[in-house]
Design a protein around this motif. Structure first.
Motif, PDB file in Angstrom:
ATOM      1  N   MET A 233       0.799  -1.226   0.000  1.00 32.35           N
ATOM      2  CA  MET A 233       0.000   0.000   0.000  1.00 32.35           C
ATOM      3  C   MET A 233       0.834   1.280   0.000  1.00 32.35           C
ATOM      4  O   MET A 233       0.313   2.365  -0.271  1.00 32.35           O
ATOM      5  CB  MET A 233      -0.937   0.004   1.208  1.00 32.35           C
ATOM      6  CG  MET A 233      -2.040  -1.045   1.120  1.00 32.35           C
ATOM      7  SD  MET A 233      -3.038  -1.148   2.630  1.00 32.35           S
ATOM      8  CE  MET A 233      -3.764   0.504   2.697  1.00 32.35           C
ATOM      9  N   VAL A 234       2.130   1.164   0.288  1.00 30.22           N
ATOM     10  CA  VAL A 234       2.968   2.370   0.399  1.00 30.22           C
ATOM     11  C   VAL A 234       4.109   2.382  -0.608  1.00 30.22           C
ATOM     12  O   VAL A 234       4.423   3.429  -1.176  1.00 30.22           O
ATOM     13  CB  VAL A 234       3.524   2.501   1.834  1.00 30.22           C
ATOM     14  CG1 VAL A 234       4.439   3.718   1.961  1.00 30.22           C
ATOM     15  CG2 VAL A 234       2.388   2.593   2.846  1.00 30.22           C
TER      16      VAL A 234
ATOM     17  N   TYR B 213       7.015   5.593  -4.168  1.00 30.32           N
ATOM     18  CA  TYR B 213       5.815   5.483  -3.334  1.00 30.32           C
ATOM     19  C   TYR B 213       4.635   5.081  -4.203  1.00 30.32           C
ATOM     20  O   TYR B 213       4.437   5.619  -5.294  1.00 30.32           O
ATOM     21  CB  TYR B 213       5.533   6.799  -2.617  1.00 30.32           C
ATOM     22  CG  TYR B 213       6.547   7.110  -1.547  1.00 30.32           C
ATOM     23  CD1 TYR B 213       6.497   6.472  -0.315  1.00 30.32           C
ATOM     24  CD2 TYR B 213       7.582   8.014  -1.782  1.00 30.32           C
ATOM     25  CE1 TYR B 213       7.444   6.730   0.664  1.00 30.32           C
ATOM     26  CE2 TYR B 213       8.531   8.281  -0.806  1.00 30.32           C
ATOM     27  CZ  TYR B 213       8.458   7.633   0.410  1.00 30.32           C
ATOM     28  OH  TYR B 213       9.406   7.880   1.368  1.00 30.32           O
TER      29      TYR B 213
ATOM     30  N   THR C 212       1.494   5.662  -4.850  1.00 30.51           N
ATOM     31  CA  THR C 212       0.541   6.722  -4.536  1.00 30.51           C
ATOM     32  C   THR C 212      -0.855   6.415  -5.053  1.00 30.51           C
ATOM     33  O   THR C 212      -1.066   5.520  -5.874  1.00 30.51           O
ATOM     34  CB  THR C 212       1.018   8.058  -5.128  1.00 30.51           C
ATOM     35  OG1 THR C 212       1.288   7.871  -6.519  1.00 30.51           O
ATOM     36  CG2 THR C 212       2.287   8.515  -4.452  1.00 30.51           C
TER      37      THR C 212
ATOM     38  N   SER D  43       0.777  -2.664   4.831  1.00 25.27           N
ATOM     39  CA  SER D  43       0.654  -1.212   4.965  1.00 25.27           C
ATOM     40  C   SER D  43       1.707  -0.704   5.951  1.00 25.27           C
ATOM     41  O   SER D  43       1.404  -0.418   7.115  1.00 25.27           O
ATOM     42  CB  SER D  43      -0.752  -0.828   5.448  1.00 25.27           C
ATOM     43  OG  SER D  43      -0.872   0.578   5.554  1.00 25.27           O
TER      44      SER D  43
ATOM     45  N   ILE E  70       4.015   5.275   6.975  1.00 22.64           N
ATOM     46  CA  ILE E  70       4.434   6.274   5.988  1.00 22.64           C
ATOM     47  C   ILE E  70       5.386   7.263   6.650  1.00 22.64           C
ATOM     48  O   ILE E  70       5.127   7.725   7.760  1.00 22.64           O
ATOM     49  CB  ILE E  70       3.201   7.038   5.453  1.00 22.64           C
ATOM     50  CG1 ILE E  70       2.180   6.061   4.875  1.00 22.64           C
ATOM     51  CG2 ILE E  70       3.607   8.064   4.413  1.00 22.64           C
ATOM     52  CD1 ILE E  70       0.821   6.696   4.648  1.00 22.64           C
TER      53      ILE E  70
ATOM     54  N   LYS F 245       3.375  12.007   4.145  1.00 17.15           N
ATOM     55  CA  LYS F 245       1.988  11.744   4.545  1.00 17.15           C
ATOM     56  C   LYS F 245       0.991  12.305   3.534  1.00 17.15           C
ATOM     57  O   LYS F 245      -0.030  11.675   3.222  1.00 17.15           O
ATOM     58  CB  LYS F 245       1.737  12.353   5.920  1.00 17.15           C
ATOM     59  CG  LYS F 245       0.288  12.248   6.390  1.00 17.15           C
ATOM     60  CD  LYS F 245       0.091  12.931   7.727  1.00 17.15           C
ATOM     61  CE  LYS F 245      -1.368  12.930   8.147  1.00 17.15           C
ATOM     62  NZ  LYS F 245      -1.577  13.636   9.436  1.00 17.15           N
TER      63      LYS F 245
ATOM     64  N   PHE G  79      -0.726  10.323   0.709  1.00 13.50           N
ATOM     65  CA  PHE G  79      -1.721   9.308   1.033  1.00 13.50           C
ATOM     66  C   PHE G  79      -2.927   9.926   1.748  1.00 13.50           C
ATOM     67  O   PHE G  79      -3.623   9.258   2.498  1.00 13.50           O
ATOM     68  CB  PHE G  79      -1.078   8.213   1.885  1.00 13.50           C
ATOM     69  CG  PHE G  79       0.089   7.552   1.200  1.00 13.50           C
ATOM     70  CD1 PHE G  79      -0.116   6.479   0.364  1.00 13.50           C
ATOM     71  CD2 PHE G  79       1.379   8.049   1.363  1.00 13.50           C
ATOM     72  CE1 PHE G  79       0.949   5.881  -0.298  1.00 13.50           C
ATOM     73  CE2 PHE G  79       2.454   7.456   0.714  1.00 13.50           C
ATOM     74  CZ  PHE G  79       2.232   6.371  -0.126  1.00 13.50           C
TER      75      PHE G  79
ATOM     76  N   LEU H  42      -5.896  11.538   6.154  1.00 13.14           N
ATOM     77  CA  LEU H  42      -5.246  10.278   5.822  1.00 13.14           C
ATOM     78  C   LEU H  42      -6.306   9.221   5.530  1.00 13.14           C
ATOM     79  O   LEU H  42      -7.276   9.061   6.260  1.00 13.14           O
ATOM     80  CB  LEU H  42      -4.365   9.829   6.988  1.00 13.14           C
ATOM     81  CG  LEU H  42      -3.439   8.635   6.736  1.00 13.14           C
ATOM     82  CD1 LEU H  42      -2.363   9.012   5.714  1.00 13.14           C
ATOM     83  CD2 LEU H  42      -2.792   8.181   8.036  1.00 13.14           C
TER      84      LEU H  42
ATOM     85  N   TYR I 107      -3.993   3.356   6.582  1.00  8.83           N
ATOM     86  CA  TYR I 107      -2.622   3.878   6.607  1.00  8.83           C
ATOM     87  C   TYR I 107      -2.254   4.370   8.006  1.00  8.83           C
ATOM     88  O   TYR I 107      -3.121   4.800   8.783  1.00  8.83           O
ATOM     89  CB  TYR I 107      -2.457   5.028   5.620  1.00  8.83           C
ATOM     90  CG  TYR I 107      -2.518   4.603   4.173  1.00  8.83           C
ATOM     91  CD1 TYR I 107      -1.389   4.133   3.523  1.00  8.83           C
ATOM     92  CD2 TYR I 107      -3.712   4.669   3.457  1.00  8.83           C
ATOM     93  CE1 TYR I 107      -1.436   3.744   2.195  1.00  8.83           C
ATOM     94  CE2 TYR I 107      -3.777   4.288   2.135  1.00  8.83           C
ATOM     95  CZ  TYR I 107      -2.635   3.815   1.504  1.00  8.83           C
ATOM     96  OH  TYR I 107      -2.698   3.426   0.189  1.00  8.83           O
ATOM     97  N   THR I 108      -0.962   4.312   8.300  1.00 14.23           N
ATOM     98  CA  THR I 108      -0.419   4.885   9.532  1.00 14.23           C
ATOM     99  C   THR I 108       0.807   5.715   9.169  1.00 14.23           C
ATOM    100  O   THR I 108       1.380   5.554   8.086  1.00 14.23           O
ATOM    101  CB  THR I 108      -0.025   3.798  10.542  1.00 14.23           C
ATOM    102  OG1 THR I 108       0.952   2.922   9.941  1.00 14.23           O
ATOM    103  CG2 THR I 108      -1.226   2.990  10.996  1.00 14.23           C
TER     104      THR I 108
END
Length: 287
Positions: A105-106, A134, A136, A184, A187, A192, A195, A201, A205-206
């Motif tokens: 995811m990143v 990334y 995106t 995931s 990030i 940040k 995303f 956000l 995601y974290t």
């Protein structure tokens, strides 16, 4: 009105002009009045115009408040329309263009090998193109803006043999393996925004938590201490007496002279010399 326009959630425009109408003017009636009275009446009319115009400012303020609500509703709908990124769940796959892709995811890593051969099939060399960037969002379009989108990569790096190319490629893959251990991963703080949609956000995601400095840790520990945990010393308390083992300043000064060494004395033979007995002073003759 001469011109009016509204773009909901964005802009309003209003423009008006007054054009004199000879049939409606009261000029023939007003010229019968004294000049002083006409001046006073004009001043009063201008004041009423300004009062009416102030209502336009009130309308503008009211509209801005409602426009903000319209804009927020649109942004919320855009957030919910955002499509999740496509990824390979940290597994290598080959896409329709011949690229080997590894993604989550990143992050996304891709590579492709091109072989250059002679007409008889003998390998001349092979070229490696690879990159990591990334992964995106795709809505409304992928975010390729700003520095830092592409983390690393090379284009058409030539190798004489497949073995040489394979060793190099596996080294690059190993160098970035830590980015592909989670679906995931957190990030980086400065990425940040890639995303987020409208500053929020997206779900799933974290963001990395920055490492705390030693000073921040110490400050937090001190904040946990209660008042009775630290020793206190009142302003009237006398200073602690010096240790008995430590000599007084006078004793230190008195002991210093016999420790001094003569400048002509050889430090290698000084310890071999025996102390000379003190000569007895003769008493002065009695007169």
């Amino acid at each position: 009105m001469a011109y009016t326009h509204i773009t909901p959630g964005w802009e309003i425009e209003m423009s008006a002009h007054y054009y004199s109408d000879k049939n409606a003017d009261r000029v023939a009636e007003l010229i019968q009045l004294p000049r002083e009275e006409l001046a006073a009446m004009e001043e009063a009319s201008v004041a009423k115009e300004k009062t009416i115009f102030s209502k336009c400012s009130e309308i503008e303020t009211e509209w801005k408040k409602q426009a903000a609500e319209t804009a927020a509703l649109r942004k919320a709908r855009e957030y919910l329309r955002a499509l999740p990124v496509e990824h390979t769940s940290n597994q290598w796959k080959v896409n329709q263009f011949g690229w080997h892709v590894l993604s989550n995811m990143v992050y996304k890593m891709s590579y492709r090998v091109s072989e250059h051969k002679k007409p008889d099939g003998t390998l001349i060399n092979c070229a490696l193109s690879w990159d990591i960037h990334y992964n995106t969002l795709q809505h409304p379009t992928p975010d390729y803006t700003g520095p830092g989108w592409k983390i690393a990569g090379q284009s058409d790096k030539v190798f004489a043999t497949k073995e040489e190319m394979e060793r190099y490629l596996q080294g690059r893959i190993k160098a970035y393996t830590h980015l592909f251990t989670e679906i995931s991963p957190p990030i980086p703080q400065d990425q940040k925004g890639r995303f987020c949609v409208n500053g929020v956000l997206l779900p799933g995601y974290t963001v990395e938590v920055p490492e705390r400095t030693p000073q921040e840790v110490a400050d937090d520990l001190l904040s946990l201490l209660e008042d009775g945990d630290l020793p206190e010393q009142s302003e009237g308390d006398p200073p602690s007496p010096p240790s008995e083992k430590a000599g007084s300043p006078l004793e230190t000064q008195a002991a210093a002279p016999h420790e001094r060494r003569s400048p002509k004395e050889d430090p290698k033979t000084a310890h071999k010399k025996k102390p000379q007995p003190l000569k007895k002073r003769s008493t002065a003759p009695t007169r």
